[in-house]
Motif scaffolding. Sequence first.
Motif, PDB file in Angstrom:
ATOM      1  N   VAL A 107      36.665  46.518  40.150  1.00 17.09           N
ATOM      2  CA  VAL A 107      35.345  46.989  40.541  1.00 17.09           C
ATOM      3  C   VAL A 107      35.423  48.492  40.783  1.00 17.09           C
ATOM      4  CG1 VAL A 107      33.461  46.754  42.197  1.00 17.09           C
ATOM      5  CG2 VAL A 107      34.866  44.776  41.608  1.00 17.09           C
ATOM      6  N   GLU A 111      30.141  50.745  41.591  1.00 16.96           N
ATOM      7  CA  GLU A 111      29.640  49.370  41.751  1.00 16.96           C
ATOM      8  C   GLU A 111      29.712  48.929  43.211  1.00 16.96           C
ATOM      9  OE1 GLU A 111      30.910  47.938  37.257  1.00 16.96           O
ATOM     10  OE2 GLU A 111      32.333  47.815  38.932  1.00 16.96           O
ATOM     11  N   VAL A 125      29.062  41.134  41.479  1.00 20.84           N
ATOM     12  CA  VAL A 125      29.655  41.818  40.329  1.00 20.84           C
ATOM     13  C   VAL A 125      30.482  40.803  39.554  1.00 20.84           C
ATOM     14  CG1 VAL A 125      31.151  43.681  39.529  1.00 20.84           C
ATOM     15  CG2 VAL A 125      29.742  44.006  41.576  1.00 20.84           C
ATOM     16  N   SER A 257      29.330  43.463  35.068  1.00 19.12           N
ATOM     17  CA  SER A 257      27.874  43.431  35.226  1.00 19.12           C
ATOM     18  C   SER A 257      27.531  43.123  36.678  1.00 19.12           C
ATOM     19  CB  SER A 257      27.253  42.370  34.318  1.00 19.12           C
ATOM     20  OG  SER A 257      27.548  42.617  32.962  1.00 19.12           O
ATOM     21  N   VAL A 258      26.402  43.647  37.130  1.00 18.71           N
ATOM     22  CA  VAL A 258      25.903  43.354  38.472  1.00 18.71           C
ATOM     23  C   VAL A 258      24.715  42.406  38.333  1.00 18.71           C
ATOM     24  CG1 VAL A 258      24.934  44.293  40.596  1.00 18.71           C
ATOM     25  CG2 VAL A 258      26.653  45.600  39.329  1.00 18.71           C
TER      26      VAL A 258
END
Length: 318
Positions: A107, A111, A125, A257-258
């Motif tokens: 991460v 983020e 996440v 991706s979040v």
Amino acid sequence: MNGKSQLGEFLRTRRSQLRPEDAEVPTYNERRRVSGLRREELALLAGVSASYYTRLEQGQSQSASPEVLDAIAGALRLDDSERRHLHDLARADRHRPRVRRPAPERVSEAERQLLDVLSDVPAVVLGLRSDVLAWNRLGHALFAGHLEFGAPEVAGQRPNMARLVFLDGHTRELYADWPSKARAVVGNLRLVAGRHPQDAALHALVGELSSTSTEFATMWADHRVRACTVAAYSMRHPLVGAVNVIQQTLSHGAGPSVVVATTEAGSPSRAALALLGQATAQAGPGQETAAAARTAPLASVPPNPAGPARPGPRTAAG
């Protein structure tokens, strides 16, 4: 899960799912052994020879041009995501990349800051294979409050959303329309598999889920693909009851991706998340949200009129 076999399987499966009447192919009331299109019929619709299409389906041709693939995609009535998936499979067929072990996913600081900023919105996440790399307190409480908050910090033991959906009783109970969520998970994994045919960890995940869940194996064999960018779900949270959310995936390139879950302003679902957020704030480090909520005074937050849902089995995920 190599590109060559996947391309042929994808074409055969999607052809069998396309009925003649949907493709406006006349059948003249003849009796057909299968419900889908024949190879000759699909080839005619795509404007290629039947022998060439047959070789493509059987993995004996690796020379399909983008124009031919687009013609076949049009004949199969594929949407944009499915069309890109077809091109990904054909590309993997041509290059045949060697399976390799992927680099560890991490991460970024950006983020982590985003998770902090989104403290009032459930956020998670996710890595390439749906591993949970991090989550904020509300994201943890909404999606997997029965697991330890610090679970994503242990690389070899990170929760995986695909495993949770198919193998974890709590998560199955969480979604009112579980089959819809399950199909979305499988469809997204199909897309990822097409883009990353060399990913050994993804091979292992698909193999594990196929052998441990007949539902996953059936959906995987269907070859449906789906980009999980925006989707509405009705959830039945064991603490705050019914919550209707829109899950949105915020992606930037090939990295993690979040995923955020939003609710309509002024709705009972927004009030339910506020209630869950208060319980989360009162839970100390290492405490389960559920345990904190049982003892915390939450009268200051309006309760969800739908009432609490029945808790599902509390099983741990791999």
